[in-house]
Design a protein around this motif. Structure first.
Motif, PDB file in Angstrom:
ATOM      1  N   GLU A  35       0.834  -1.194   0.000  1.00 50.91           N
ATOM      2  CA  GLU A  35       0.000   0.000   0.000  1.00 50.91           C
ATOM      3  C   GLU A  35       0.872   1.248   0.000  1.00 50.91           C
ATOM      4  N   VAL A  36       0.442   2.259  -0.742  1.00 51.32           N
ATOM      5  CA  VAL A  36       1.100   3.555  -0.777  1.00 51.32           C
ATOM      6  C   VAL A  36       0.057   4.620  -0.481  1.00 51.32           C
ATOM      7  N   GLY A  42      -2.374  19.628   2.755  1.00 50.02           N
ATOM      8  CA  GLY A  42      -1.478  19.568   3.910  1.00 50.02           C
ATOM      9  C   GLY A  42      -1.784  18.402   4.829  1.00 50.02           C
ATOM     10  N   GLY A  43      -2.320  17.336   4.258  1.00 50.87           N
ATOM     11  CA  GLY A  43      -2.617  16.143   5.043  1.00 50.87           C
ATOM     12  C   GLY A  43      -4.047  16.071   5.553  1.00 50.87           C
ATOM     13  N   LEU A  44      -4.893  17.023   5.159  1.00 49.80           N
ATOM     14  CA  LEU A  44      -6.287  16.991   5.587  1.00 49.80           C
ATOM     15  C   LEU A  44      -7.036  15.817   4.966  1.00 49.80           C
ATOM     16  N   VAL A  45      -6.611  15.408   3.770  1.00 51.97           N
ATOM     17  CA  VAL A  45      -7.217  14.256   3.100  1.00 51.97           C
ATOM     18  C   VAL A  45      -6.092  13.315   2.708  1.00 51.97           C
ATOM     19  N   LYS A  46      -6.237  12.049   3.103  1.00 56.36           N
ATOM     20  CA  LYS A  46      -5.227  11.033   2.790  1.00 56.36           C
ATOM     21  C   LYS A  46      -5.903   9.854   2.113  1.00 56.36           C
ATOM     22  N   ALA A  47      -5.273   9.368   1.043  1.00 54.52           N
ATOM     23  CA  ALA A  47      -5.787   8.208   0.313  1.00 54.52           C
ATOM     24  C   ALA A  47      -4.737   7.109   0.360  1.00 54.52           C
ATOM     25  N   THR A  48      -5.196   5.877   0.470  1.00 54.63           N
ATOM     26  CA  THR A  48      -4.315   4.714   0.447  1.00 54.63           C
ATOM     27  C   THR A  48      -4.697   3.860  -0.750  1.00 54.63           C
ATOM     28  N   VAL A  49      -3.685   3.524  -1.565  1.00 50.53           N
ATOM     29  CA  VAL A  49      -3.880   2.764  -2.789  1.00 50.53           C
ATOM     30  C   VAL A  49      -2.883   1.610  -2.788  1.00 50.53           C
ATOM     31  N   THR A  50      -3.290   0.471  -3.344  1.00 49.51           N
ATOM     32  CA  THR A  50      -2.336  -0.629  -3.480  1.00 49.51           C
ATOM     33  C   THR A  50      -1.377  -0.316  -4.618  1.00 49.51           C
ATOM     34  N   GLY A  51      -0.271  -1.036  -4.646  1.00 46.00           N
ATOM     35  CA  GLY A  51       0.695  -0.862  -5.721  1.00 46.00           C
ATOM     36  C   GLY A  51       0.117  -1.182  -7.082  1.00 46.00           C
ATOM     37  N   SER A  52      -0.971  -1.942  -7.111  1.00 44.35           N
ATOM     38  CA  SER A  52      -1.619  -2.257  -8.385  1.00 44.35           C
ATOM     39  C   SER A  52      -2.726  -1.255  -8.725  1.00 44.35           C
ATOM     40  N   ALA A  80      -5.858  13.809  -3.477  1.00 45.77           N
ATOM     41  CA  ALA A  80      -5.225  12.781  -2.652  1.00 45.77           C
ATOM     42  C   ALA A  80      -5.199  11.434  -3.371  1.00 45.77           C
ATOM     43  N   VAL A  81      -6.296  11.083  -4.029  1.00 42.22           N
ATOM     44  CA  VAL A  81      -6.353   9.821  -4.770  1.00 42.22           C
ATOM     45  C   VAL A  81      -5.381   9.866  -5.945  1.00 42.22           C
ATOM     46  N   GLN A  82      -5.295  10.996  -6.623  1.00 44.71           N
ATOM     47  CA  GLN A  82      -4.344  11.121  -7.728  1.00 44.71           C
ATOM     48  C   GLN A  82      -2.908  10.981  -7.232  1.00 44.71           C
ATOM     49  N   ALA A  83      -2.596  11.598  -6.097  1.00 45.71           N
ATOM     50  CA  ALA A  83      -1.244  11.502  -5.550  1.00 45.71           C
ATOM     51  C   ALA A  83      -0.909  10.063  -5.179  1.00 45.71           C
ATOM     52  N   ALA A  84      -1.859   9.373  -4.565  1.00 42.98           N
ATOM     53  CA  ALA A  84      -1.626   7.972  -4.206  1.00 42.98           C
ATOM     54  C   ALA A  84      -1.469   7.113  -5.447  1.00 42.98           C
ATOM     55  N   GLU A  86      -0.350   8.087  -8.388  1.00 38.47           N
ATOM     56  CA  GLU A  86       0.977   8.370  -8.951  1.00 38.47           C
ATOM     57  C   GLU A  86       2.063   7.616  -8.185  1.00 38.47           C
ATOM     58  N   ASN A  87       1.930   7.558  -6.860  1.00 42.27           N
ATOM     59  CA  ASN A  87       2.890   6.809  -6.054  1.00 42.27           C
ATOM     60  C   ASN A  87       2.837   5.320  -6.389  1.00 42.27           C
ATOM     61  N   ALA A  88       1.638   4.812  -6.637  1.00 40.28           N
ATOM     62  CA  ALA A  88       1.490   3.405  -7.018  1.00 40.28           C
ATOM     63  C   ALA A  88       2.139   3.150  -8.379  1.00 40.28           C
ATOM     64  N   GLN A  89       1.980   4.075  -9.315  1.00 43.29           N
ATOM     65  CA  GLN A  89       2.589   3.923 -10.641  1.00 43.29           C
ATOM     66  C   GLN A  89       4.114   3.940 -10.547  1.00 43.29           C
ATOM     67  N   GLN A  90       4.630   4.787  -9.684  1.00 44.31           N
ATOM     68  CA  GLN A  90       6.081   4.830  -9.484  1.00 44.31           C
ATOM     69  C   GLN A  90       6.568   3.512  -8.897  1.00 44.31           C
ATOM     70  N   LEU A  91       5.827   2.968  -7.945  1.00 42.88           N
ATOM     71  CA  LEU A  91       6.173   1.679  -7.351  1.00 42.88           C
ATOM     72  C   LEU A  91       6.130   0.574  -8.407  1.00 42.88           C
ATOM     73  N   GLN A  92       5.132   0.626  -9.296  1.00 40.59           N
ATOM     74  CA  GLN A  92       5.051  -0.357 -10.378  1.00 40.59           C
ATOM     75  C   GLN A  92       6.282  -0.292 -11.261  1.00 40.59           C
ATOM     76  N   GLN A  93       6.722   0.916 -11.595  1.00 38.32           N
ATOM     77  CA  GLN A  93       7.918   1.069 -12.419  1.00 38.32           C
ATOM     78  C   GLN A  93       9.142   0.479 -11.727  1.00 38.32           C
ATOM     79  N   GLU A  94       9.246   0.719 -10.420  1.00 38.47           N
ATOM     80  CA  GLU A  94      10.390   0.203  -9.664  1.00 38.47           C
ATOM     81  C   GLU A  94      10.392  -1.316  -9.621  1.00 38.47           C
TER      82      GLU A  94
END
Length: 111
Positions: A35-36, A42-52, A80-84, A86-94
């Motif tokens: 999960e990423v 500023g952290g008021l909204v946080k989203a959690t997304v799987t690497g997939s 927040a969902v878009q940021a999460a 993007e983090n998942a896509q970066q993890l996929q690339q790695e």
């Protein structure tokens, strides 16, 4: 063709392809379990997304909730969902990048 005029060793190619397929499946499973997070406001909204890329959770700080301004809250959720994601896509690339780069480099295959 292999340099020197020889034919590719089909058994060796098959074994390499099977190993790559196994490694790829393992990496995809790891991504589905990892999960990423992403945040907005500023952290008021946080989203959690799987690497997939599956959305697993959303946390909204009560300070972000203004009944007279739900549009801003919606924007924060989307960001927040878009940021999460993007983090998942970066993890996929790695995780998958090194595995998929080898697909074009197998001798004897027309990639």
């Amino acid at each position: 063709m292999i340099p020197g005029g020889g034919q590719p060793n089909m058994q060796q190619l098959l074994q390499q392809a099977q190993k790559m397929q196994q490694d790829l499946a393992k990496a995809q499973e790891e991504l589905a379990q990892t999960e990423v997070d992403g945040q907005a406001g500023g952290g008021l909204v946080k989203a959690t997304v799987t690497g997939s890329g599956d959305l697993r959770g959303l946390v909204i700080d009560p300070k972000a909730v203004d009944p007279d301004d739900t549009e801003t809250l919606a924007d924060l959720v989307v960001a927040a969902v878009q940021a999460a994601t993007e983090n998942a896509q970066q993890l996929q690339q790695e995780k998958l990048g090194p595995l998929t780069q080898g697909l074009g480099g197998m001798p004897g295959l027309p990639f």
